[in-house]
Design a protein around this motif. Structure first.
Motif, PDB file in Angstrom:
ATOM      1  N   LEU A  93       1.060  -0.996  -0.424  1.00 18.35           N
ATOM      2  CA  LEU A  93       0.167  -0.401  -0.534  1.00 18.35           C
ATOM      3  C   LEU A  93       0.437   1.073   0.181  1.00 18.35           C
ATOM      4  O   LEU A  93       0.343   2.246  -0.950  1.00 18.35           O
ATOM      5  CB  LEU A  93      -1.246  -0.188   1.344  1.00 18.35           C
ATOM      6  CG  LEU A  93      -1.900  -0.968   1.236  1.00 18.35           C
ATOM      7  CD1 LEU A  93      -3.215  -1.380   2.625  1.00 18.35           C
ATOM      8  CD2 LEU A  93      -2.792  -0.237  -0.315  1.00 18.35           C
ATOM      9  N   LEU A  94       1.538   1.047   0.711  1.00 20.83           N
ATOM     10  CA  LEU A  94       2.712   2.403   1.427  1.00 20.83           C
ATOM     11  C   LEU A  94       3.300   2.447  -0.034  1.00 20.83           C
ATOM     12  O   LEU A  94       3.928   3.429  -0.727  1.00 20.83           O
ATOM     13  CB  LEU A  94       3.740   2.501   2.126  1.00 20.83           C
ATOM     14  CG  LEU A  94       3.668   3.476   3.263  1.00 20.83           C
ATOM     15  CD1 LEU A  94       2.959   4.498   3.367  1.00 20.83           C
ATOM     16  CD2 LEU A  94       1.414   2.692   3.413  1.00 20.83           C
ATOM     17  N   ASP A  95       3.951   1.684  -1.330  1.00 22.02           N
ATOM     18  CA  ASP A  95       4.847   2.146  -2.257  1.00 22.02           C
ATOM     19  C   ASP A  95       3.630   2.427  -4.147  1.00 22.02           C
ATOM     20  O   ASP A  95       3.982   3.644  -4.189  1.00 22.02           O
ATOM     21  CB  ASP A  95       5.329   0.242  -2.605  1.00 22.02           C
ATOM     22  CG  ASP A  95       6.373  -0.517  -2.073  1.00 22.02           C
ATOM     23  OD1 ASP A  95       7.359   0.615  -1.734  1.00 22.02           O
ATOM     24  OD2 ASP A  95       6.813  -1.563  -2.116  1.00 22.02           O
ATOM     25  N   GLU A  96       2.350   2.184  -3.287  1.00 22.52           N
ATOM     26  CA  GLU A  96       1.402   2.540  -4.097  1.00 22.52           C
ATOM     27  C   GLU A  96       1.306   4.094  -4.330  1.00 22.52           C
ATOM     28  O   GLU A  96       1.103   4.905  -4.468  1.00 22.52           O
ATOM     29  CB  GLU A  96      -0.037   1.756  -3.875  1.00 22.52           C
ATOM     30  CG  GLU A  96      -0.684   1.501  -5.297  1.00 22.52           C
ATOM     31  CD  GLU A  96      -1.948   1.499  -5.629  1.00 22.52           C
ATOM     32  OE1 GLU A  96      -2.599   0.687  -4.553  1.00 22.52           O
ATOM     33  OE2 GLU A  96      -3.179   2.298  -6.525  1.00 22.52           O
ATOM     34  N   ALA A  97       1.311   4.762  -2.729  1.00 24.74           N
ATOM     35  CA  ALA A  97       1.258   6.135  -2.152  1.00 24.74           C
ATOM     36  C   ALA A  97       1.817   6.457  -2.510  1.00 24.74           C
ATOM     37  O   ALA A  97       1.799   7.721  -2.608  1.00 24.74           O
ATOM     38  CB  ALA A  97       0.799   5.593  -0.623  1.00 24.74           C
ATOM     39  N   CYS A  98       3.347   6.281  -2.529  1.00 22.02           N
ATOM     40  CA  CYS A  98       4.351   6.818  -3.053  1.00 22.02           C
ATOM     41  C   CYS A  98       3.896   7.126  -4.664  1.00 22.02           C
ATOM     42  O   CYS A  98       4.738   7.744  -4.665  1.00 22.02           O
ATOM     43  CB  CYS A  98       6.301   5.704  -3.009  1.00 22.02           C
ATOM     44  SG  CYS A  98       6.498   6.151  -1.225  1.00 22.02           S
ATOM     45  N   SER A  99       4.362   6.304  -4.959  1.00 21.96           N
ATOM     46  CA  SER A  99       4.116   6.655  -6.585  1.00 21.96           C
ATOM     47  C   SER A  99       2.757   7.668  -7.117  1.00 21.96           C
ATOM     48  O   SER A  99       2.634   7.866  -8.357  1.00 21.96           O
ATOM     49  CB  SER A  99       3.480   5.298  -7.237  1.00 21.96           C
ATOM     50  OG  SER A  99       2.011   5.100  -7.199  1.00 21.96           O
ATOM     51  N   LEU A 100       1.794   7.962  -6.329  1.00 20.04           N
ATOM     52  CA  LEU A 100       0.583   8.488  -6.621  1.00 20.04           C
ATOM     53  C   LEU A 100       1.131   9.438  -5.926  1.00 20.04           C
ATOM     54  O   LEU A 100       0.135  10.957  -5.845  1.00 20.04           O
ATOM     55  CB  LEU A 100      -0.663   8.024  -5.821  1.00 20.04           C
ATOM     56  CG  LEU A 100      -0.946   6.753  -5.993  1.00 20.04           C
ATOM     57  CD1 LEU A 100      -2.302   6.304  -5.031  1.00 20.04           C
ATOM     58  CD2 LEU A 100      -1.806   6.923  -7.274  1.00 20.04           C
ATOM     59  N   VAL A 101       2.707  10.444  -5.127  1.00 22.77           N
ATOM     60  CA  VAL A 101       2.294  11.583  -4.313  1.00 22.77           C
ATOM     61  C   VAL A 101       3.396  12.419  -5.475  1.00 22.77           C
ATOM     62  O   VAL A 101       4.223  11.144  -6.263  1.00 22.77           O
ATOM     63  CB  VAL A 101       2.951  11.484  -2.714  1.00 22.77           C
ATOM     64  CG1 VAL A 101       2.417  11.154  -2.581  1.00 22.77           C
ATOM     65  CG2 VAL A 101       4.302  10.809  -2.577  1.00 22.77           C
ATOM     66  N   THR A 102       3.422  13.442  -5.145  1.00 22.07           N
ATOM     67  CA  THR A 102       4.690  14.235  -5.928  1.00 22.07           C
ATOM     68  C   THR A 102       5.726  14.067  -5.575  1.00 22.07           C
ATOM     69  O   THR A 102       6.397  13.419  -4.310  1.00 22.07           O
ATOM     70  CB  THR A 102       4.370  15.873  -5.651  1.00 22.07           C
ATOM     71  OG1 THR A 102       5.365  16.441  -6.505  1.00 22.07           O
ATOM     72  CG2 THR A 102       4.496  16.210  -4.368  1.00 22.07           C
ATOM     73  N   SER A 103       6.897  14.459  -5.553  1.00 21.24           N
ATOM     74  CA  SER A 103       8.573  14.130  -5.252  1.00 21.24           C
ATOM     75  C   SER A 103       8.889  14.584  -4.199  1.00 21.24           C
ATOM     76  O   SER A 103       8.179  15.580  -3.418  1.00 21.24           O
ATOM     77  CB  SER A 103       9.794  14.251  -6.818  1.00 21.24           C
ATOM     78  OG  SER A 103       9.576  15.148  -7.079  1.00 21.24           O
ATOM     79  N   GLY A 104      10.219  14.142  -3.677  1.00 26.33           N
ATOM     80  CA  GLY A 104      10.294  14.754  -2.025  1.00 26.33           C
ATOM     81  C   GLY A 104       9.892  13.777  -0.962  1.00 26.33           C
ATOM     82  O   GLY A 104       8.843  14.317  -0.011  1.00 26.33           O
ATOM     83  N   HIS A 105       9.351  12.707  -1.261  1.00 24.62           N
ATOM     84  CA  HIS A 105       9.011  12.332  -0.433  1.00 24.62           C
ATOM     85  C   HIS A 105       9.653  11.759   0.861  1.00 24.62           C
ATOM     86  O   HIS A 105      11.093  10.688   0.325  1.00 24.62           O
ATOM     87  CB  HIS A 105       7.719  10.700  -0.753  1.00 24.62           C
ATOM     88  CG  HIS A 105       8.424   9.738  -1.634  1.00 24.62           C
ATOM     89  ND1 HIS A 105       8.470   9.491  -2.727  1.00 24.62           N
ATOM     90  CD2 HIS A 105       9.576   8.822  -1.183  1.00 24.62           C
ATOM     91  CE1 HIS A 105       9.269   8.344  -3.450  1.00 24.62           C
ATOM     92  NE2 HIS A 105       9.110   7.818  -2.121  1.00 24.62           N
ATOM     93  N   PHE A 106       9.741  11.543   1.975  1.00 26.00           N
ATOM     94  CA  PHE A 106      10.531  10.658   3.019  1.00 26.00           C
ATOM     95  C   PHE A 106       9.541   9.290   3.702  1.00 26.00           C
ATOM     96  O   PHE A 106       7.864   9.634   4.320  1.00 26.00           O
ATOM     97  CB  PHE A 106      10.625  11.347   3.654  1.00 26.00           C
ATOM     98  CG  PHE A 106      11.511  10.617   4.432  1.00 26.00           C
ATOM     99  CD1 PHE A 106      12.874  10.846   5.106  1.00 26.00           C
ATOM    100  CD2 PHE A 106      11.109  10.327   5.657  1.00 26.00           C
ATOM    101  CE1 PHE A 106      13.195  10.714   5.755  1.00 26.00           C
ATOM    102  CE2 PHE A 106      11.777   9.532   6.717  1.00 26.00           C
ATOM    103  CZ  PHE A 106      13.243   9.436   7.107  1.00 26.00           C
ATOM    104  N   LEU A 107       9.987   8.694   3.121  1.00 23.51           N
ATOM    105  CA  LEU A 107       8.733   6.689   4.495  1.00 23.51           C
ATOM    106  C   LEU A 107      10.000   6.162   5.201  1.00 23.51           C
ATOM    107  O   LEU A 107      10.850   5.416   4.417  1.00 23.51           O
ATOM    108  CB  LEU A 107       8.238   6.233   2.542  1.00 23.51           C
ATOM    109  CG  LEU A 107       7.764   5.386   3.522  1.00 23.51           C
ATOM    110  CD1 LEU A 107       6.366   4.997   4.889  1.00 23.51           C
ATOM    111  CD2 LEU A 107       7.873   3.811   2.431  1.00 23.51           C
TER     112      LEU A 107
END
Ligand SMILES: C[S@@+](CC[C@H](N)C(=O)[O-])C[C@H]1O[C@@H](n2cnc3c(N)ncnc32)[C@H](O)[C@@H]1O
Length: 268
Positions: free
Chosen positions: A43-57
């Motif tokens: 789910l989090l991998d998919e969420a990362c693909s849906l957000v703008t760049s500059g993500h931190f997980l």
């Protein structure tokens, strides 16, 4: 004519030029309190693909559209990467950068550095390596029982007889590091700074943390910083907030709750 004597300037790491067209993403699947890690990761991998760049997980933190400043600070990246010992060390990069930025500030104040709860020393060493490594000019005190963990259910990998020797060996070329083995607060009798600029408390238990504050907070100089590693974590760590809030309130302080899970106080 007498010339004013200038305080020696601390060696400070520099920021490089900031690229305007690229923002780093970061994802390390290390978090706590998740019931189904496989589904959560998907789910989090998919969420990362849906957000703008500059993500931190990682480290129970998911945010996006951020500068991720820690990864733009090359001396920090070098210090953090060269002190990774496990996947938790990777995930807590942002927590480490909070310490590094506090060190940048505190290195320019009067007083020593101290960490209560050292384990293998990665927190101390990351900060010191960011601030110049063996050339770092401050004395850095590290307090821990090392060879066992006095907190029930909290024994970390390798916490057995011989750990203290290994941590001492890790700091063999850092004579400014003073490792004090023993139970806080009794161990302060074995060696204790007169003044502190930087205080990191990371004991995972409320009694030890309050005992450390009772002895060390008065030694923190005005402008000095206190970082409480577990303050903003709930669950088994919530008793720390429950005790630390009134302790600081009685002295006129409110702890800054950081999204990293840390608590932060600037001494007046
Ligand atoms: C989470 S670890 C510290 C991690 C370290 N700060 C880092 O950044 O890598 C917590 C440590 O606190 C130590 N500890 C807990 N209570 C203590 C006490 N009362 N006296 C001395 N050490 C204590 C444990 O032995 C353990 O090594």
């Amino acid at each position: 004519m007498k010339m004013p004597i200038e305080a020696p300037k601390a060696q400070l790491p520099e920021l490089g030029a900031l690229p305007m067209d690229v923002v780093m993403n970061f994802a390390v699947h290390k978090y706590w309190g998740v019931s189904d890690p496989v589904r959560f990761k998907a789910l989090l991998d998919e969420a990362c693909s849906l957000v703008t760049s500059g993500h931190f997980l990682g480290d129970n933190l998911f945010t996006w559209g951020r500068n991720n400043s820690l990864f733009e600070d090359k001396p920090f990246v070098q210090a953090w990467q060269s002190n990774l010992q496990n996947d938790a060390d990777q995930a807590i990069a942002w927590r480490r950068y909070i310490l590094a930025c506090a060190a940048f500030h505190c290195a320019q104040l009067e007083g020593d550095f101290a960490e209560c709860g050292v384990y293998t020393g990665s927190g101390i060493k990351t900060v010191m390596d960011y601030m110049g490594g063996t050339a770092f000019s401050k004395t850095f005190w590290g307090y821990d029982t090392f060879d066992y963990n006095p907190v029930a259910g909290h024994k970390f990998a390798g916490q057995e007889e011989g750990l203290f020797d290994k941590v001492q060996e890790r700091f063999a070329s850092y004579p400014q590091v003073k490792l004090i083995k023993g139970l806080i607060p009794d161990s302060f009798a074995l060696g204790c700074p007169e003044k502190l600029a930087y205080l990191h408390i990371d004991l995972n238990n409320v009694e030890g943390e309050i005992a450390a504050l009772e002895v060390l907070f008065d030694k923190v100089v005005p402008g000095g910083m206190v970082i409480l590693d577990d303050y903003e974590w709930a669950g088994i760590y919530r008793p720390q907030k429950a005790a630390e809030d009134p302790w600081f309130y009685a002295r006129g302080y409110r702890v800054f709750p950081l999204p990293t899970g840390q608590g932060f106080v600037i001494k007046r």
